[in-house]
Design an enzyme around this catalytic site. Structure first.
Site, mmCIF file in Angstrom:
data_model
loop_
_atom_site.group_PDB
_atom_site.id
_atom_site.type_symbol
_atom_site.label_atom_id
_atom_site.label_comp_id
_atom_site.label_asym_id
_atom_site.label_seq_id
_atom_site.Cartn_x
_atom_site.Cartn_y
_atom_site.Cartn_z
ATOM 1 N N ASP A 31 -30.845 79.123 42.611
ATOM 2 C CA ASP A 31 -30.412 80.324 41.873
ATOM 3 C C ASP A 31 -31.514 81.047 41.092
ATOM 4 O OD1 ASP A 31 -27.862 79.998 42.771
ATOM 5 O OD2 ASP A 31 -27.192 78.849 41.033
ATOM 6 N N THR A 71 -33.381 74.508 41.760
ATOM 7 C CA THR A 71 -32.104 75.177 42.013
ATOM 8 C C THR A 71 -32.387 76.453 42.785
ATOM 9 O OG1 THR A 71 -30.364 76.521 41.009
ATOM 10 C CG2 THR A 71 -32.234 76.060 39.612
ATOM 11 N N ASP A 81 -32.342 80.582 38.066
ATOM 12 C CA ASP A 81 -31.672 81.015 36.827
ATOM 13 C C ASP A 81 -32.147 80.235 35.594
ATOM 14 O OD1 ASP A 81 -30.634 78.592 37.559
ATOM 15 O OD2 ASP A 81 -28.541 79.118 37.217
ATOM 16 N N ASP A 94 -29.928 73.580 35.119
ATOM 17 C CA ASP A 94 -29.777 73.521 33.658
ATOM 18 C C ASP A 94 -28.820 72.418 33.204
ATOM 19 O OD1 ASP A 94 -27.656 74.930 34.676
ATOM 20 O OD2 ASP A 94 -27.550 76.369 33.026
ATOM 21 N N GLY A 98 -26.802 70.522 41.850
ATOM 22 C CA GLY A 98 -26.863 71.123 43.184
ATOM 23 C C GLY A 98 -28.200 70.845 43.849
ATOM 24 N N ARG A 140 -22.732 64.722 40.828
ATOM 25 C CA ARG A 140 -22.367 65.228 39.513
ATOM 26 C C ARG A 140 -21.664 64.075 38.820
ATOM 27 N NH1 ARG A 140 -22.292 70.523 42.247
ATOM 28 N NH2 ARG A 140 -23.917 71.652 41.135
ATOM 29 N N ARG A 144 -23.762 82.254 40.782
ATOM 30 C CA ARG A 144 -22.572 82.350 39.937
ATOM 31 C C ARG A 144 -22.850 83.145 38.673
ATOM 32 N NH1 ARG A 144 -20.910 76.583 39.577
ATOM 33 N NH2 ARG A 144 -21.429 76.370 41.764
HETATM 34 P P1 ADP Z 1 -27.253 71.585 37.763
HETATM 35 O O1 ADP Z 1 -28.238 70.597 37.249
HETATM 36 O O2 ADP Z 1 -27.536 71.997 39.173
HETATM 37 O O3 ADP Z 1 -27.049 72.738 36.808
HETATM 38 P P2 ADP Z 1 -24.687 70.438 36.882
HETATM 39 O O4 ADP Z 1 -24.419 71.494 35.882
HETATM 40 O O5 ADP Z 1 -23.575 69.993 37.745
HETATM 41 O O6 ADP Z 1 -25.839 70.838 37.909
HETATM 42 O O7 ADP Z 1 -25.275 69.169 36.103
HETATM 43 C C1 ADP Z 1 -25.639 68.014 36.807
HETATM 44 C C2 ADP Z 1 -25.306 66.783 36.020
HETATM 45 O O8 ADP Z 1 -26.021 66.772 34.786
HETATM 46 C C3 ADP Z 1 -23.846 66.649 35.590
HETATM 47 O O9 ADP Z 1 -23.028 66.139 36.601
HETATM 48 C C4 ADP Z 1 -23.946 65.680 34.428
HETATM 49 O O10 ADP Z 1 -24.048 64.350 34.887
HETATM 50 C C5 ADP Z 1 -25.275 66.091 33.789
HETATM 51 N N1 ADP Z 1 -24.990 66.969 32.637
HETATM 52 C C6 ADP Z 1 -24.602 68.251 32.653
HETATM 53 N N2 ADP Z 1 -24.362 68.715 31.394
HETATM 54 C C7 ADP Z 1 -24.576 67.671 30.568
HETATM 55 C C8 ADP Z 1 -24.487 67.472 29.151
HETATM 56 N N3 ADP Z 1 -24.109 68.469 28.340
HETATM 57 N N4 ADP Z 1 -24.794 66.258 28.659
HETATM 58 C C9 ADP Z 1 -25.184 65.250 29.473
HETATM 59 N N5 ADP Z 1 -25.263 65.367 30.805
HETATM 60 C C10 ADP Z 1 -24.984 66.550 31.358
#
Ligand code: ADP
Length: 319
Positions: free
Chosen positions: A127, A125, A129, A103, A11, A72, A171
């Site tokens: 949030d 982020t 969080d 995260d 995000g 993503r 969330r």
């Molecule tokens: P944020 O970083 O805002 O929490 P996301 O949870 O959508 O957003 O994570 C962003 C991107 O990070 C995902 O689209 C994916 O490419 C990568 N990612 C998330 N979790 C994993 C994981 N367990 N292993 C490898 N890459 C990950």
């Protein structure tokens, strides 16, 4: 290290541009080449990588969103995707990567580090969080956007003698709702960390009506449920006229506040320093106004919690 890379992922958050700028300028200051990877991990897999210079980050410190774009990437969650990412980094001769995101993005950075590729995470982020830092980049701006919106809602709430239920982002984390509640003098907040509080909200509303209150603002973090459902329940139990506002994505946008720009600049620069010191698998943060860094794996094991003292205070001040 002579060549580093930077990407934004997950995000978007206001202040990410200020962090990109700090990374780029800090690298150039140290005579290190810096490459920007567009569209997060998806762009990494696809080799959407460009060399950056002092000018590439000119005039972006005040802009919301991310000029490197974000995405993503499901593919990057696979071993194969991560392998492709590392291949691209090696192809461009990039020796270390700075990941600005939440995260989820940190999990990606952790995977790369485990595979021997050094990464540093910068918490971006709205949030707030992420454990290990008092603030994340974007939180302050989003909070101020919420405050501005609720101030306006308050005007109409007072004029019409209504109860407004305002849904904000969050969330899993109630920080935006909690801070907004305190900053805006909301009557009640409902947050994911305190799921069972509706009864109290209702009795507080009733008490307010008894002492002649003309309006009330209830802030609901999206993760705790729909503002429309809460509004219906409140209407049923109190007979008050309720209205709902879902603030939605306006909370993500806008020019970052001074606080977010300064935080992003400090964290971005610190991330470069860590890589140049030979560190990897760390997340930078700010605690008690001091820059800190923590092991990403340790941070990902922890869960974010709200400040109980602030939560209690929000109740005491809205009696
Ligand atoms: P944020 O970083 O805002 O929490 P996301 O949870 O959508 O957003 O994570 C962003 C991107 O990070 C995902 O689209 C994916 O490419 C990568 N990612 C998330 N979790 C994993 C994981 N367990 N292993 C490898 N890459 C990950």
């Amino acid at each position: 290290m002579k060549r580093l890379g930077v990407l934004t992922s997950g995000g978007d958050a206001p202040g990410m541009n200020a962090a990109i700028r700090a990374v780029v300028r800090k690298c150039i200051y140290h005579g290190v080449e810096i490459y920007g990877i567009k569209n997060g991990y998806q762009g990494l897999i696809e080799g959407n990588i460009e060399k950056m210079d002092v000018g590439s980050v000119g005039d972006i410190i005040q802009r919301g969103g991310t000029t490197l774009y974000t995405a993503r990437s499901l593919e990057f969650k696979t071993e194969e995707g991560q392998r492709k990412g590392i291949e691209q980094l090696k192809k461009f001769g990039i020796e270390g990567l700075i990941v600005i995101g939440g995260d989820g993005s940190f999990r990606g950075a952790q995977k790369l580090t485990e595979k021997g590729y050094p990464c540093i995470g910068v918490p971006g982020t709205i949030d707030n969080d992420i454990p290990g830092t008092d603030f994340t980049i974007g939180f302050d701006t989003a909070l101020n956007t919420i405050i501005e919106a609720i101030d306006k809602i308050r005007d109409t709430a007072t004029s019409h003698e209504r109860t407004y239920v305002v849904e904000v982002m969050g969330r899993d984390a109630g920080d935006l709702a909690l801070w907004a509640g305190l900053a805006d003098g909301a009557e009640s907040i409902l947050i994911p960390e305190k799921k069972d509080d509706l009864k109290e909200v209702i009795s507080r509303l009733k008490r307010g009506v008894e002492r002649g209150k003309r309006h009330s603002i209830i802030i609901v973090a999206e993760g705790v449920g729909s503002a429309f459902d809460y509004s219906e329940q409140i209407k049923k139990e109190t007979n008050l006229e309720t209205r709902v506002t879902v603030l939605g994505h306006i909370q993500r946008g806008g020019s970052p506040t001074a606080n977010d720009r300064v935080l992003a600049s400090r964290l971005g620069a610190k991330a470069v320093e860590l890589l140049l010191e030979g560190k990897a698998g760390r997340m930078v943060g700010i605690q008690n106004n001091k820059l800190v860094d923590h092991d990403i794996t340790e941070i990902l094991k922890q869960t974010h919690s709200i400040d109980e003292e602030m939560y209690q205070l929000s109740k005491e001040l809205s009696i």
